[in-house]
Design a protein around this motif. Sequence first.
Motif, PDB file in Angstrom:
ATOM      1  N   ILE A  90      86.575  92.918 -33.283  1.00 20.46           N
ATOM      2  CA  ILE A  90      87.731  92.487 -33.874  1.00 20.46           C
ATOM      3  C   ILE A  90      87.540  92.303 -35.401  1.00 20.46           C
ATOM      4  CG2 ILE A  90      89.329  90.448 -33.993  1.00 20.46           C
ATOM      5  CD1 ILE A  90      89.746  90.506 -30.904  1.00 20.46           C
ATOM      6  N   ASN A  91      86.421  91.686 -35.450  1.00 17.45           N
ATOM      7  CA  ASN A  91      85.831  91.342 -36.799  1.00 17.45           C
ATOM      8  C   ASN A  91      86.032  92.780 -37.747  1.00 17.45           C
ATOM      9  OD1 ASN A  91      85.597  88.378 -36.596  1.00 17.45           O
ATOM     10  ND2 ASN A  91      84.144  88.495 -38.321  1.00 17.45           N
ATOM     11  N   GLU A  92      85.365  93.774 -37.333  1.00 19.91           N
ATOM     12  CA  GLU A  92      85.442  94.932 -37.923  1.00 19.91           C
ATOM     13  C   GLU A  92      86.663  95.342 -38.012  1.00 19.91           C
ATOM     14  OE1 GLU A  92      82.311  97.864 -37.428  1.00 19.91           O
ATOM     15  OE2 GLU A  92      81.103  96.337 -36.367  1.00 19.91           O
ATOM     16  N   LEU A  93      87.619  95.265 -36.823  1.00 18.12           N
ATOM     17  CA  LEU A  93      89.063  95.677 -37.196  1.00 18.12           C
ATOM     18  C   LEU A  93      89.567  94.807 -38.258  1.00 18.12           C
ATOM     19  CD1 LEU A  93      91.316  97.534 -36.160  1.00 18.12           C
ATOM     20  CD2 LEU A  93      91.581  95.609 -34.414  1.00 18.12           C
ATOM     21  N   ALA A  94      89.634  93.622 -38.330  1.00 18.90           N
ATOM     22  CA  ALA A  94      90.127  92.706 -39.392  1.00 18.90           C
ATOM     23  C   ALA A  94      89.769  93.516 -40.794  1.00 18.90           C
ATOM     24  CB  ALA A  94      89.726  91.428 -39.304  1.00 18.90           C
ATOM     25  N   GLU A  95      88.456  93.746 -41.036  1.00 12.53           N
ATOM     26  CA  GLU A  95      88.214  94.259 -42.162  1.00 12.53           C
ATOM     27  C   GLU A  95      88.925  95.663 -42.580  1.00 12.53           C
ATOM     28  OE1 GLU A  95      83.852  94.373 -42.357  1.00 12.53           O
ATOM     29  OE2 GLU A  95      83.849  95.015 -44.613  1.00 12.53           O
ATOM     30  N   MET A  96      88.854  96.469 -41.432  1.00 13.77           N
ATOM     31  CA  MET A  96      89.446  97.880 -41.839  1.00 13.77           C
ATOM     32  C   MET A  96      91.026  97.428 -41.999  1.00 13.77           C
ATOM     33  SD  MET A  96      88.102  99.934 -38.397  1.00 13.77           S
ATOM     34  CE  MET A  96      89.172 101.343 -38.600  1.00 13.77           C
ATOM     35  N   LEU A  97      91.552  96.792 -41.406  1.00 13.89           N
ATOM     36  CA  LEU A  97      93.078  96.236 -41.709  1.00 13.89           C
ATOM     37  C   LEU A  97      93.364  95.543 -42.991  1.00 13.89           C
ATOM     38  CD1 LEU A  97      94.243  95.857 -38.128  1.00 13.89           C
ATOM     39  CD2 LEU A  97      94.817  97.616 -39.625  1.00 13.89           C
ATOM     40  N   GLN A  98      92.128  94.974 -43.387  1.00 10.10           N
ATOM     41  CA  GLN A  98      92.302  94.002 -44.642  1.00 10.10           C
ATOM     42  C   GLN A  98      93.246  92.961 -44.224  1.00 10.10           C
ATOM     43  OE1 GLN A  98      91.205  94.922 -48.188  1.00 10.10           O
ATOM     44  NE2 GLN A  98      89.730  95.633 -46.792  1.00 10.10           N
ATOM     45  N   ILE A  99      92.813  92.223 -42.947  1.00  2.00           N
ATOM     46  CA  ILE A  99      93.752  91.267 -42.473  1.00  2.00           C
ATOM     47  C   ILE A  99      92.631  89.742 -42.189  1.00  2.00           C
ATOM     48  CG2 ILE A  99      94.894  90.205 -40.749  1.00  2.00           C
ATOM     49  CD1 ILE A  99      96.184  92.950 -40.201  1.00  2.00           C
ATOM     50  N   GLU A 100      92.715  88.802 -42.525  1.00  2.00           N
ATOM     51  CA  GLU A 100      91.879  87.574 -42.653  1.00  2.00           C
ATOM     52  C   GLU A 100      91.633  87.690 -40.912  1.00  2.00           C
ATOM     53  OE1 GLU A 100      90.071  83.872 -42.481  1.00  2.00           O
ATOM     54  OE2 GLU A 100      91.912  84.422 -41.178  1.00  2.00           O
ATOM     55  N   PRO A 101      90.358  87.499 -40.694  1.00  2.00           N
ATOM     56  CA  PRO A 101      90.096  87.435 -39.364  1.00  2.00           C
ATOM     57  C   PRO A 101      90.514  86.425 -38.460  1.00  2.00           C
ATOM     58  CG  PRO A 101      88.013  87.550 -40.580  1.00  2.00           C
ATOM     59  CD  PRO A 101      89.135  87.235 -41.586  1.00  2.00           C
ATOM     60  N   MET A 102      90.896  85.287 -38.972  1.00  2.00           N
ATOM     61  CA  MET A 102      91.697  84.351 -38.129  1.00  2.00           C
ATOM     62  C   MET A 102      93.009  84.744 -38.049  1.00  2.00           C
ATOM     63  SD  MET A 102      89.387  82.449 -36.403  1.00  2.00           S
ATOM     64  CE  MET A 102      90.812  81.801 -35.456  1.00  2.00           C
ATOM     65  N   ASP A 103      93.744  85.040 -39.169  1.00  2.00           N
ATOM     66  CA  ASP A 103      95.069  85.611 -39.019  1.00  2.00           C
ATOM     67  C   ASP A 103      95.146  86.544 -37.799  1.00  2.00           C
ATOM     68  OD1 ASP A 103      95.956  83.649 -40.746  1.00  2.00           O
ATOM     69  OD2 ASP A 103      95.705  84.761 -42.445  1.00  2.00           O
ATOM     70  N   LEU A 104      94.432  87.565 -37.840  1.00  2.00           N
ATOM     71  CA  LEU A 104      94.401  88.621 -37.113  1.00  2.00           C
ATOM     72  C   LEU A 104      94.315  88.308 -35.665  1.00  2.00           C
ATOM     73  CD1 LEU A 104      94.507  91.893 -36.352  1.00  2.00           C
ATOM     74  CD2 LEU A 104      92.007  91.758 -36.598  1.00  2.00           C
ATOM     75  N   ARG A 105      93.436  87.263 -35.196  1.00  2.00           N
ATOM     76  CA  ARG A 105      93.459  86.502 -34.013  1.00  2.00           C
ATOM     77  C   ARG A 105      94.662  85.920 -33.616  1.00  2.00           C
ATOM     78  NH1 ARG A 105      88.085  87.094 -35.745  1.00  2.00           N
ATOM     79  NH2 ARG A 105      86.637  87.698 -33.909  1.00  2.00           N
ATOM     80  N   LEU A 106      95.147  84.932 -34.595  1.00  2.00           N
ATOM     81  CA  LEU A 106      96.264  84.268 -34.295  1.00  2.00           C
ATOM     82  C   LEU A 106      97.393  85.130 -33.963  1.00  2.00           C
ATOM     83  CD1 LEU A 106      96.295  81.475 -36.761  1.00  2.00           C
ATOM     84  CD2 LEU A 106      96.808  81.063 -34.434  1.00  2.00           C
TER      85      LEU A 106
END
Lengths: 755, 286, 160
Positions: free
Chosen positions: A393-409
């Motif tokens: 998920i952290n790598e996905l957040a980077e790919m999508l340029q989304i803040e990692p906690m925002d992506l999780r939320l």
Amino acid sequence: MVATDKPTYKVVGTRPIRPDGTDKVTGRAEYGVDTRLEGMLYGAILRSPHAHARIKRLDTSKAEALPGVFAVATNADFPRVESGTMSIGEGTANPVWLVDNLLAGEKVLYHGHAIAAVAAIDQHTAEDACALIEVEYEVLPAVVDVREAMLDTAPILHDDLRTTVRARGVEPSANRPTNIALHLRLEKGDLEKGFAEADVVIEREFETAMFHQGYIEPQNGTAWWDRDGNITIWTSVQGTFNTRDQVAAVLKVDPSRIKVMPMEIGGGFGGKNPIYLEPVAAILSRKSKRPVKMWMPRDAVFLATGPTSATYCRIKIGAKRDGTFVAGHAYLAYEAGAYPGSPVGAGAQCAFAPYNIANQTVDGFDVVVNGPKTAAYRAPGAPASEYAVEATINELAEMLQIEPMDLRLKNASREGTLNSVGAPWPTIGAEAVMQAVKNHPHYNSELQGEDTGRGVALGFWFNGGMESSGTASVQADGRVSLILGTMDIGGSRASMAMMLAEDLGLTMDDINPHVVDTDNVGYNATTGGSRVTFQGGWVTRDLADQIKAQMSARAAAIWDVPADQVKYEDGAFVGPKERFSFKEMAGKLPGTGGLITVSATSKRNTQGPAFAGHIVDLKVDRETGKVQILRYTAIQDVGTAIHPSYVEGQIQGGAVQGIGMALNEEYVYDDQGHLRNASFLDYRMPVANDLPMIDVQMVEVPNPGHPFGVRGVGEVPIVPPQAAIRNALHDAIGINFYRTPVSPRVILDELLPKD
Amino acid sequence: MQALKYARAASVDEAVQMLRDGGPTAKVLAGGTDIIVLARERRRKVELFVDIKHIPETTGISYDSSNGLTIGAATPLYQIYGNSDVVRHYSALAQASHVIGGTAIQGRASLGGNLANSGPAGDSIPAQMALNGTALIAGPNGRREVPIVDFCTGPGQNVLGADEFIVSLHFPHPAAHSGSAWERFIPRNEMDIAVCNSATYLVLNGDVVTEARIALGAVGPKVFMVPTDALVGKPLTDETIAAAGEAAKATATPIDDMRGSVKQRKHLSDVLTQRTIRAAAERARG
Amino acid sequence: MTTANHFVLSAVINGEQRDFLADERDSLLEALRERAGIRGPKEGCNNGNCGACSVLLDGRLVNSCLVMAAEVQGAEITTIEGIASPEGLDPIQQCFLEEAALQCGICTPGFIVATKALLEENPTPTEEEARFWLAGNLCRCTGYDKIIRAVLKAADQKGS
């Protein structure tokens, strides 16, 4: 604290000194190995130097002839047991495998596999005798890696093992020997459709090493098989009844003929559910007509007790451009050790638990290898699969340029969301925990210094239910004896006494909790699965209700009023005109029909699972690869913290075990399956100066299925650290690691130019 | 524990006699932090422990500015790093003594024991070698002195003959404008065996290095001295320090094992050598 | 028994002269636990890596598993059982209770004895000094946080 409508408590939520504390700080507490009985002998075990071998000859005659030796035991001394499935606390086992693991049968299946046991006048003589036992081996090829063990060409551990398939649409493979004991599949939605809808698909592979619970107290067991055929066992285990029932199964003795004494236990973390020494000591006792005490040297603890599975995990997640997860697949291969039974099932259910993914499939494989039979270890199965998902998920957040906690939320599981087995989540704190991470001062602080990094990861674990039972006796002086059967491994006597005190309007000092043996309390399942305070709270609530009802009736009789006119308020029985304090009323019990004793059993299934989020700051020494943890914050939904100090302690301890997994702990086997680091020197658990303070923030989202809102708290804290640290390492030095532990050697290898 | 006996020697001569009477399975017991474990785990045949801790010469520390430092072979480590003369003049030794094992180990473990074990990773040995120590050995043929650089001959092997043992260790007084430093790399922050350890002693004349002694451990079959041609007679600069580190790396012949890889150990030989040079130089500049 | 080689071990243990039979093969830990019945010191590893068997030998912190029983003839030994006084618990013990610095408690005897030695030598340790001193004592339950807090609190109390 996030709780909204939390009731006001007087005892719950305070931090009294635990009832067993003084004995433990003065050295008086008696652990299993502190047992001393008249005429007691000492036992020792001979173990295999090979990882896989056929025992061609086993000759114990020289050992038996040594002066001071009273008995020798081998596999042949066990009765013939039937193949089947039985509970071993947190998991199940086949009794045949249990026996073979206690003392090897035809083959040894791992380095350190027990072969024979000796009882002698003292420890030294028992060891001398072991050295005199002659064993002739036919050494067989060994396999110690999960993926190699899955190959068709791999050495086979059990000729009679076939793959059990619990996966829709998967045909059982040909009827030939295999090391794959189980293929399970969890399915939800339509995986193919999900990935087709995804804008972005990420797939990553991970490996986790084998880790040991690392409890400081080695396994021990003292047994006395008396001339009436009854067996008494003094031991340090997580479940006395669990031990009793396993011993009964392997010795073919009725469980009621076995009494297990609950000695204090020096840590377990899941590893003290299986039996290792108790039945062997019992056999030696039967043969010698003396009590026999055994304990494991530390190397044997590493070699032959159950660590957790080493794993291979492949995670594939599909997401929309806006970050919405639409598909998830997890392929999980877990080592079981020498006999089937890895925690891959739990790992499969946990993998995607924090997230709402409509289309998901989890394939899990349980694979035998030439290592010790794995055992439960704190959130068994979850740290590996969730590490892999959180890293992805952290790598996905980077790919999508989304803040990692925002992506999780954005993808958080919520009440009503269907979990991996297709059941709706009850009230859960996943979102509350994620929000608390995002709002935490640590997460929002500025990270300073070169080569520093910050990482975050989530974790999930269940809350076990199972059965608990207890008894309470009101004494004439107004105190209440609380008789328990769940082993107190980290302060549960305190939490149970507090819950009973709360319900009775008393102080904790008014409650006198005891954990007693299997003959003197109703059945209690093991201490594990973060279940004890949960189920115990139901038991103490029931006990309190019965006590209040019975004492109210007595008060009503004294006052000659209908029973329903007596209320119990603030620790007093209040009638239409008069009131008796609890103590006053207790004093009147002997003269009004006798003292009151009540019992209760609970097997509720209203558990409250728990989520955790950890934040870590660390610094990497680029010259040496060394990692220093600078700051660590563990945030967790604890439901309601009964004794906050011990809840914090569970969280801190779990987090540090996870830090150990992330950085330095691991089993190191050579090609032939010899364990190279069976010591605290080379199995590197964190020491005091490796760590900062571990800050804890408890989020309280009470479990609606519990009288006090309790959730399981003990296990989930071990889940997030591996991914949090791995993600922080990426932040610090820009490298993604795909295997834990990430030791200095591994980091340096990445930082240095390739050969 | 295997069957063994214990004897307490009151003098060096008595210890030699006991060792002689006991034969090859009689072993010296100083701090015991290694030999007791080896004996218990039956990895070493021991039939007699000869306790040398009650011999005046084997315990205690004496120092004066002309004769230097003498440390009884069985003196526990805590006394060494707790001694202000050692801390002031023999920094490398104080540093090593302070982190071997944990506090409880340091209550017993000794320099003589560490040296006699002759482990390739023995933490105090690079310091003992860099500080140009000499071991005083007693045996059936009397006493002899052996430079510590010549003491170890291989992994667990050394020059001690039958029935010989180390009585004390002597370190000359360091020169004016000298300094020493010791460092190791371990994965944790305590309680580990070194993946690499290093000690440096050097003398400065202004910026120029006039003498240097650099020892490296855990990166070869025994602790060894690193060539210092890159440093001696030259000004101490980033370049000369780097060259010395390079020399260390080139001299190292480590093995791959569970505690470290060849690549890691070669690299650490360079890093730790440079670090101890810099720390020693800082002390030399006072 | 043919292999036993017993001797009378005389030592002052927790302030009391004790004379008991031990075997020449015994470690101090074994002699204390299995011969003298002093079971506060625990065996966690038997090779000096966990600190659960920590005792004071003539005032110095040692691992009792790494001392031969025969070595302590005539010595003074303090175990966890000797830390409290007749008047009450030592402040270290009290602080361990108050700070919830133990869960399973198996490492607690070693930590308390080691802390006793620490505060004798350094009555006002920093957090870093306390962590370094106690690095030889493993705890697997607490993550050390509450132990270190208890140690620093005890130092504070002893100082005042």
